[in-house]
Design a protein around this motif. Structure first.
Motif, PDB file in Angstrom:
ATOM      1  N   THR A  23       0.824  -1.218   0.000  1.00  0.00           N
ATOM      2  CA  THR A  23       0.000   0.000   0.000  1.00  0.00           C
ATOM      3  C   THR A  23       0.855   1.264   0.000  1.00  0.00           C
ATOM      4  N   THR A  24       2.153   1.102  -0.241  1.00  0.00           N
ATOM      5  CA  THR A  24       3.050   2.258  -0.276  1.00  0.00           C
ATOM      6  C   THR A  24       2.788   3.068  -1.541  1.00  0.00           C
ATOM      7  N   PRO A  25       2.513   4.369  -1.429  1.00  0.00           N
ATOM      8  CA  PRO A  25       2.242   5.178  -2.631  1.00  0.00           C
ATOM      9  C   PRO A  25       3.428   5.176  -3.575  1.00  0.00           C
ATOM     10  N   LEU A  26       3.150   5.073  -4.857  1.00  0.00           N
ATOM     11  CA  LEU A  26       4.195   5.105  -5.869  1.00  0.00           C
ATOM     12  C   LEU A  26       4.692   6.529  -6.069  1.00  0.00           C
ATOM     13  N   GLN A  27       5.959   6.643  -6.421  1.00  0.00           N
ATOM     14  CA  GLN A  27       6.499   7.943  -6.787  1.00  0.00           C
ATOM     15  C   GLN A  27       5.929   8.367  -8.134  1.00  0.00           C
ATOM     16  N   LEU A  28       5.786   9.649  -8.322  1.00  0.00           N
ATOM     17  CA  LEU A  28       5.227  10.139  -9.575  1.00  0.00           C
ATOM     18  C   LEU A  28       6.125   9.858 -10.765  1.00  0.00           C
ATOM     19  N   THR A  29       7.380   9.513 -10.504  1.00  0.00           N
ATOM     20  CA  THR A  29       8.299   9.159 -11.592  1.00  0.00           C
ATOM     21  C   THR A  29       8.271   7.680 -11.908  1.00  0.00           C
ATOM     22  N   ASP A  30       7.404   6.922 -11.226  1.00  0.00           N
ATOM     23  CA  ASP A  30       7.342   5.476 -11.459  1.00  0.00           C
ATOM     24  C   ASP A  30       6.869   5.175 -12.885  1.00  0.00           C
ATOM     25  N   ASN A  31       7.335   4.019 -13.422  1.00  0.00           N
ATOM     26  CA  ASN A  31       6.972   3.635 -14.784  1.00  0.00           C
ATOM     27  C   ASN A  31       5.475   3.396 -14.948  1.00  0.00           C
ATOM     28  N   ALA A  32       4.763   3.148 -13.838  1.00  0.00           N
ATOM     29  CA  ALA A  32       3.325   2.902 -13.931  1.00  0.00           C
ATOM     30  C   ALA A  32       2.572   4.122 -14.454  1.00  0.00           C
ATOM     31  N   PHE A  33       3.164   5.306 -14.310  1.00  0.00           N
ATOM     32  CA  PHE A  33       2.517   6.528 -14.771  1.00  0.00           C
ATOM     33  C   PHE A  33       3.032   6.988 -16.128  1.00  0.00           C
ATOM     34  N   SER A  34       3.887   6.203 -16.767  1.00  0.00           N
ATOM     35  CA  SER A  34       4.518   6.653 -18.010  1.00  0.00           C
ATOM     36  C   SER A  34       3.519   6.836 -19.136  1.00  0.00           C
ATOM     37  N   GLY A  35       2.424   6.075 -19.112  1.00  0.00           N
ATOM     38  CA  GLY A  35       1.446   6.178 -20.195  1.00  0.00           C
ATOM     39  C   GLY A  35       0.406   7.256 -19.995  1.00  0.00           C
ATOM     40  N   MET A  36       0.448   7.950 -18.853  1.00  0.00           N
ATOM     41  CA  MET A  36      -0.554   8.981 -18.572  1.00  0.00           C
ATOM     42  C   MET A  36      -0.109  10.337 -19.123  1.00  0.00           C
ATOM     43  N   PRO A  37      -1.042  11.188 -19.568  1.00  0.00           N
ATOM     44  CA  PRO A  37      -0.667  12.550 -19.988  1.00  0.00           C
ATOM     45  C   PRO A  37      -0.232  13.368 -18.785  1.00  0.00           C
ATOM     46  N   ASN A  38       0.793  14.184 -18.977  1.00  0.00           N
ATOM     47  CA  ASN A  38       1.367  14.983 -17.895  1.00  0.00           C
ATOM     48  C   ASN A  38       1.112  16.460 -18.125  1.00  0.00           C
ATOM     49  N   ALA A  39       1.222  17.225 -17.052  1.00  0.00           N
ATOM     50  CA  ALA A  39       1.165  18.682 -17.104  1.00  0.00           C
ATOM     51  C   ALA A  39       2.212  19.223 -16.135  1.00  0.00           C
ATOM     52  N   GLY A  40       2.899  20.284 -16.530  1.00  0.00           N
ATOM     53  CA  GLY A  40       3.939  20.843 -15.688  1.00  0.00           C
ATOM     54  C   GLY A  40       3.371  21.651 -14.536  1.00  0.00           C
ATOM     55  N   CYS A  44       6.722  23.894  -8.836  1.00  0.00           N
ATOM     56  CA  CYS A  44       7.994  23.181  -8.741  1.00  0.00           C
ATOM     57  C   CYS A  44       8.546  22.763 -10.087  1.00  0.00           C
ATOM     58  N   GLY A  45       7.747  22.882 -11.152  1.00  0.00           N
ATOM     59  CA  GLY A  45       8.221  22.549 -12.481  1.00  0.00           C
ATOM     60  C   GLY A  45       8.188  21.077 -12.815  1.00  0.00           C
ATOM     61  N   ALA A  46       7.737  20.229 -11.893  1.00  0.00           N
ATOM     62  CA  ALA A  46       7.737  18.788 -12.140  1.00  0.00           C
ATOM     63  C   ALA A  46       6.601  18.413 -13.075  1.00  0.00           C
ATOM     64  N   ALA A  47       6.817  17.349 -13.862  1.00  0.00           N
ATOM     65  CA  ALA A  47       5.781  16.823 -14.752  1.00  0.00           C
ATOM     66  C   ALA A  47       4.889  15.890 -13.943  1.00  0.00           C
ATOM     67  N   ILE A  48       3.647  16.278 -13.733  1.00  0.00           N
ATOM     68  CA  ILE A  48       2.715  15.541 -12.880  1.00  0.00           C
ATOM     69  C   ILE A  48       1.640  14.896 -13.744  1.00  0.00           C
ATOM     70  N   PRO A  49       1.335  13.594 -13.547  1.00  0.00           N
ATOM     71  CA  PRO A  49       0.208  12.987 -14.260  1.00  0.00           C
ATOM     72  C   PRO A  49      -1.080  13.751 -13.962  1.00  0.00           C
ATOM     73  N   LEU A  50      -1.896  13.975 -14.994  1.00  0.00           N
ATOM     74  CA  LEU A  50      -3.099  14.800 -14.842  1.00  0.00           C
ATOM     75  C   LEU A  50      -4.034  14.334 -13.725  1.00  0.00           C
ATOM     76  N   PRO A  51      -4.254  13.005 -13.529  1.00  0.00           N
ATOM     77  CA  PRO A  51      -5.168  12.608 -12.445  1.00  0.00           C
ATOM     78  C   PRO A  51      -4.723  13.033 -11.056  1.00  0.00           C
ATOM     79  N   PHE A  52      -3.393  13.303 -10.884  1.00  0.00           N
ATOM     80  CA  PHE A  52      -2.876  13.651  -9.567  1.00  0.00           C
ATOM     81  C   PHE A  52      -2.507  15.123  -9.456  1.00  0.00           C
ATOM     82  N   LEU A  53      -2.764  15.900 -10.522  1.00  0.00           N
ATOM     83  CA  LEU A  53      -2.317  17.288 -10.518  1.00  0.00           C
ATOM     84  C   LEU A  53      -3.043  18.115  -9.458  1.00  0.00           C
ATOM     85  N   THR A  54      -4.352  17.879  -9.282  1.00  0.00           N
ATOM     86  CA  THR A  54      -5.117  18.650  -8.299  1.00  0.00           C
ATOM     87  C   THR A  54      -4.570  18.429  -6.889  1.00  0.00           C
ATOM     88  N   LYS A  55      -4.336  17.160  -6.528  1.00  0.00           N
ATOM     89  CA  LYS A  55      -3.807  16.852  -5.204  1.00  0.00           C
ATOM     90  C   LYS A  55      -2.401  17.401  -5.030  1.00  0.00           C
TER      91      LYS A  55
END
Length: 395
Positions: A23-40, A44-55
């Protein structure tokens, strides 16, 4: 589950989990998120998957100015590599200075990030409004000072200003079209924008014309004019095996909604109402050429009090059949049969000398308005979403 079982037609077997799941949360750089669209993230300038951008935006309170991996710092460092060089020019999007050899790449990403941020903010706001209790923005009170203004033009301008004041601090709606695409793809971009539900159409509007250097209010006027023109001439899309899909039929000055059931089932006239109202709100052209009878009913009048003319009937065959009983001339057996078949199809009584005038009026009203009542309701619904239905009190 429903999709995997093909609507419940396939049997599914649930196997128990035999291992303990992490149940350990994955890092946003994990390969599991590689197929998701990102937004900067702008902080902080990091590329965040859109489903997690609000949080992420709620928890991100530090701007990482020391990180070399921050996209903003990468661009800043590139811009400072040769500050004394004459080979530099400003970015047309953010007006920052960059070397000429990277200005094109920066401008492309700068424009895209701005558009994505506006769209993301729009989506987040709509999601928050869907779950927040209490009245929505659409129920916000619009001052009624414009109702006391005698000049209709000034009253409408005051109405728009009053409405814009409520939403002036909201994120902008982004309407984008690529001029390098086919006419069908450009029309689909317009349809996709106005088919979106639960949108506050009085929010600021930002229009972007990809593949063209035009910017400013001229681009907004181009989009609004294109929408109104498409409503009259048709969209270059294949609906119901037609090359051009027309939402309104008839002669200029006598346009009425198409009687196509396919367009009604697709809520195309709700979209048309949104286009008309949105163009009015932002100072675009109005939909001219409508039948006076349609305008009367659209603004709240009844079909019985509408002045309907034969020219308002877009179907020439039906028009000529109704024309046969307009006067008092004797009908041939074939002509009488044509009239009678049409009356039976519309659940109207037989033609007689006593009801000829009454039957003429009933058939004409049904041909122009009665067959498109659902289309008119959808147009009203679309106008109501833009809050323009209140402005018809000035007409």
């Amino acid at each position: 589950m429903k999709l995997a079982s093909q609507g419940g037609k396939t049997t599914l077997f649930m196997a128990p989990i035999q291992e303990e799941l992490s149940t350990t949360p994955l890092q946003l750089t994990d390969n599991a998120f590689s197929g998701m669209p990102n937004a900067g993230c702008q902080k902080c300038g990091a590329a965040i998957p859109l489903p997690f951008l609000t949080k992420h935006l709620k928890s991100c309170n530090i701007i990482d100015v020391d990180s070399d991996n921050c996209p903003a710092n990468v661009e800043e460092n590139c811009a400072q590599e040769d500050v004394t060089s004459a080979d530099q020019q400003p970015c047309p999007m953010c007006m920052n200075i960059f070397p000429c050899h990277i200005i094109e790449a920066h401008a492309a990403s700068c424009g895209e990030s701005a558009g994505n941020e506006a769209i993301e903010c729009s989506t987040v706001m709509e999601e928050e409004q869907a779950v927040m209790p209490g009245p929505s923005r659409s129920s916000a009170a619009v001052t009624d000072d414009w109702l006391t203004i005698q000049d209709p033009t000034k009253a409408m301008s005051q109405f728009r200003d009053s409405l814009f004041h409520i939403y002036e601090k909201e994120s902008a709606l982004v309407l984008s079209m690529d001029t390098r695409e086919t006419p069908a793809e450009q029309d689909m971009a317009l349809l996709s924008f106005y088919k979106r539900p639960n949108v506050e159409w009085a929010r600021p509007l930002h229009c972007r014309l990809e593949g063209d250097v035009a910017i400013g209010k001229g681009v907004t006027r181009f989009f609004l004019s294109t929408c109104i023109e498409k409503l009259k001439s048709g969209f270059c899309i294949n609906f119901a095996n037609t090359d051009v899909t027309r939402l309104f039929d008839g002669e200029t000055g006598h346009l009425v909604p198409s009687a196509s059931h396919f367009l009604v089932e697709s809520d195309m006239f709700v979209m048309a109402g949104r286009m008309i109202g949105h163009s009015f709100l932002h100072g675009g052209p109005c939909l001219s050429g409508l039948s006076p009878a349609l305008a009367h009913v659209l603004l709240g009048g009844t079909p019985e009090t509408a002045t309907v003319a034969l020219e308002d009937c877009p179907d020439l065959d039906i028009r000529e059949t109704i024309r046969l009983i307009q006067g008092e001339s004797e009908l041939s057996e074939e002509e009488a049969k044509r009239v009678q078949d049409l009356a039976y199809a519309w659940d109207l009584p037989c033609l007689s000398n006593n009801n000829r005038r009454w039957l003429f009026e009933k058939m004409l009203i049904h041909a122009v308005i009665g067959r498109v009542t659902r289309q008119i309701k959808q147009l009203r619904h679309g106008l109501k979403e833009t809050q323009v239905d209140r402005a018809d009190q000035t007409t």
